[in-house]
Design an enzyme around this catalytic site. Sequence first.
Site, short mmCIF file in Angstrom:
data_model
loop_
_atom_site.label_atom_id
_atom_site.label_comp_id
_atom_site.label_asym_id
_atom_site.label_seq_id
_atom_site.Cartn_x
_atom_site.Cartn_y
_atom_site.Cartn_z
CB CYS A 2 -0.85 0.07 1.22
SG CYS A 2 -1.98 -1.50 1.51
NE ARG A 27 4.30 1.97 -0.61
CZ ARG A 27 5.47 1.17 -0.13
NH1 ARG A 27 6.67 1.35 -0.68
NH2 ARG A 27 5.60 0.84 0.93
CD1 TRP A 75 -1.09 -5.89 -3.95
CD2 TRP A 75 -0.55 -6.64 -1.85
NE1 TRP A 75 -0.52 -7.19 -3.91
CE2 TRP A 75 -0.48 -7.73 -2.60
CE3 TRP A 75 -0.43 -6.98 -0.36
CZ2 TRP A 75 -0.23 -8.87 -2.26
CZ3 TRP A 75 -0.25 -8.30 0.08
CH2 TRP A 75 -0.06 -9.21 -1.20
CG ASN A 101 2.37 0.58 3.78
OD1 ASN A 101 3.69 0.86 3.65
ND2 ASN A 101 2.14 -0.79 3.39
N GLY A 102 0.80 -1.53 6.07
CA GLY A 102 1.10 -2.44 7.00
C GLY A 102 0.23 -3.54 7.50
CD GLU A 484 14.44 -11.79 -13.13
OE1 GLU A 484 14.21 -12.29 -12.12
OE2 GLU A 484 14.09 -10.76 -13.33
CE LYS A 488 10.84 -9.59 -14.60
NZ LYS A 488 11.67 -9.30 -13.57
CD GLU A 491 7.67 -10.04 -12.46
OE1 GLU A 491 7.35 -10.03 -11.12
OE2 GLU A 491 8.71 -10.03 -12.71
CG HIS A 507 16.28 -36.64 -12.80
ND1 HIS A 507 16.78 -38.03 -12.79
CD2 HIS A 507 17.52 -35.91 -13.21
CE1 HIS A 507 18.06 -38.03 -13.03
NE2 HIS A 507 18.48 -37.00 -13.42
CE LYS A 606 9.97 -1.53 -8.95
NZ LYS A 606 10.34 -2.97 -9.36
C1 G6P Z 1 8.42 -8.05 -5.47
C2 G6P Z 1 8.69 -7.57 -6.89
C3 G6P Z 1 9.83 -8.09 -7.57
C4 G6P Z 1 11.09 -7.91 -6.67
C5 G6P Z 1 10.95 -8.60 -5.09
C6 G6P Z 1 11.95 -7.99 -4.26
O1 G6P Z 1 7.98 -9.37 -5.59
O2 G6P Z 1 7.45 -7.57 -7.69
O3 G6P Z 1 10.18 -7.39 -8.63
O4 G6P Z 1 12.17 -8.61 -7.19
O5 G6P Z 1 9.62 -7.77 -4.58
O6 G6P Z 1 11.93 -6.85 -4.00
P1 G6P Z 1 13.20 -6.01 -3.49
O7 G6P Z 1 12.64 -4.50 -3.56
O8 G6P Z 1 13.62 -6.41 -2.22
O9 G6P Z 1 14.24 -6.23 -4.56
#
Ligand code: G6P
Length: 611
Positions: A2, A27, A75, A101-102, A484, A488, A491, A507, A606
């Site tokens: 949030c 957020r 969120w 937020n929290g 990664e 990508k 997500e 396996h 994020k």
């Molecule tokens: C969220 C984001 C990712 C990010 C992860 C860790 O899941 O969507 O893109 O890699 O958090 O975030 P940070 O700010 O700790 O790199």
Amino acid sequence: MCGIVGYVGKAQAAPILLDGLSKLEYRGYDSAGMAVYDGQQINIQKATGRLKVLSELTHDGEIMPGTVGIGHTRWATHGEPSDTNAHPHFNKSRTIALVHNGIIENYQKLKNLLSEKGYEFYSETDTEVVVNLLDYYYNKYGKDMLTAVTKVMHRVEGSYALGIIFQDHPDLVYSVRKDSPLIVGMAQDGNLIASDVPAVLKYTRDVYFIENQEIACLSEHDIRFFNEDGDEIQKEAKHIDWDINAAEKNGYEHFMLKEIYEQPKAVRDTISPRIKDGQIEIEELGMSDEEIKAIKKIHIVACGSAYHTGVTNKYVFEGLARIPVEVDLASEFRYRNPILNEGDLLIVISQSGETADSLAALRLAKEKGITTLGIVNVVGSSIAREADRVMYTWAGPEIAVATTKAYSCQLVALYLLALKFAGVRGEISDETMKEYLRDIEMLPNQIESLLGNQERIQKFANRYVAAKDVFFIGRGIDYAISLEGSLKLKEISYIHSEAYAAGELKHGTISLIEDGTLVTAVVTQEDLYKKTISNIVEVKTRGAVVMAITNDDNLEIEKCADYTIYVPKTNQYFTNSLAIIPLQIFSYYVSVGRGLDVDKPRNLAKSVTVE
Ligand code: G6P
């Protein structure tokens, strides 16, 4: 998660709140709301959905007159996304409005206590409990706001950044935090609070970072700070140098595409200031050669993509500096009673510097007396402040939820760190060091050359917008790249995808391959070319279509892959920085082709400031 904002000053609050929230949507974005005092009473408007629904509902804030207010983009944690559960929340007499937020962990217990005292609740949120607790203490302690706020701080457990306005003192915004980020901005015509700096950059570059359990009280001309006992404290403002355009789209259709294109610059900014006369100098790190020599083991902890940069750099640290490395997901590390010994170094990687699990892992290591180092993008964030040592990734503000440029900067920051450690520990000669540094310095231009290839990748991506499952395979660092690449894609496109160590296919995973299944094979590790090519042949035999990402000297691949993307040859340790670029572009265009909201994928945020 949030995002919260608040404003008090000369200007109309609502448009400023909406503008600030637009910079914080990363957020969370399932609902949004604002509370503004109109001279007589506090009015609240809330709307489920993206911020633009709230903007439309309030005619860009026009129907909410007033110069003091708070806002929120959500969120959901407690209670589904809905108008009722959206913030701000009111106390029962609608004289206190609050955004949060929290997560309040003991909210149920507090709710029961308040219910016994006659309080009633309209939402399922933990936040509504806080505003009513505030109401309770406000009335109990002679309508003294500061005392009420400190009492609430002592009763609630969990994490919070709160923005509060009171009808009795409509010229003030109160704010307080614990384990959720909060900054205060000092602008010409008023003052602001926000969860993050970009929300206030349009109005000011002078900000205060609020520490845990500190309270800020803002009026139009004044900002006062208090500790948890209610004693006034002094704080120093910090000047932010970020380019404001960095937080705007600048003509790109999406932030993600803009950020993909910013990678050459971001990587260059992270590398260049640190390479001087064939040596690595990481100014802010402050680690002596003795400390570096004394390291016995490295623990890397992180979440999401940052974890993937850790997986890659395990190979780099072990290969170059010959230091044993363990890599953990932060959410696992903190609950597995890890063995931490004297001489160990814990590296936490985080773009935001606020990820709750990463922060908790850092604190755990500190408690155990282990030296901690944060690799962080956001200056002044919690991890940057709390880690013993810090190294910044100079990616600038990253807005798209799916990380690209911050990830690339984390990679190169860690290459430099590994090389620095290798040099100090005498694991590589000066000559080899120079060679590696030359390779690293070439990466930004090589990334640039790959960005010129996007149309071809876009065409290929368009063919796979309807894919059901996609698999990514690779060995060694190529496996880390696959992790990664797969993240990508899934997500932002919502296509199911998985990454597998290529040697592990037989396996079990290979049974998932059907006629036409897309398999992306990453083949950049020269020693492993032949091995991975055998695995490509295995999946092709079972009907897979193979897209290969490989070095421009590996022409052998043409014999088995259906579609090949070549990346410039670099040192085997640094190939991730190049191979990831086409995978980012591929994911981006699959998502665009499916008509999805690339920058704000469903259910994600994020900055994940909850466990
Ligand atoms: C969220 C984001 C990712 C990010 C992860 C860790 O899941 O969507 O893109 O890699 O958090 O975030 P940070 O700010 O700790 O790199």
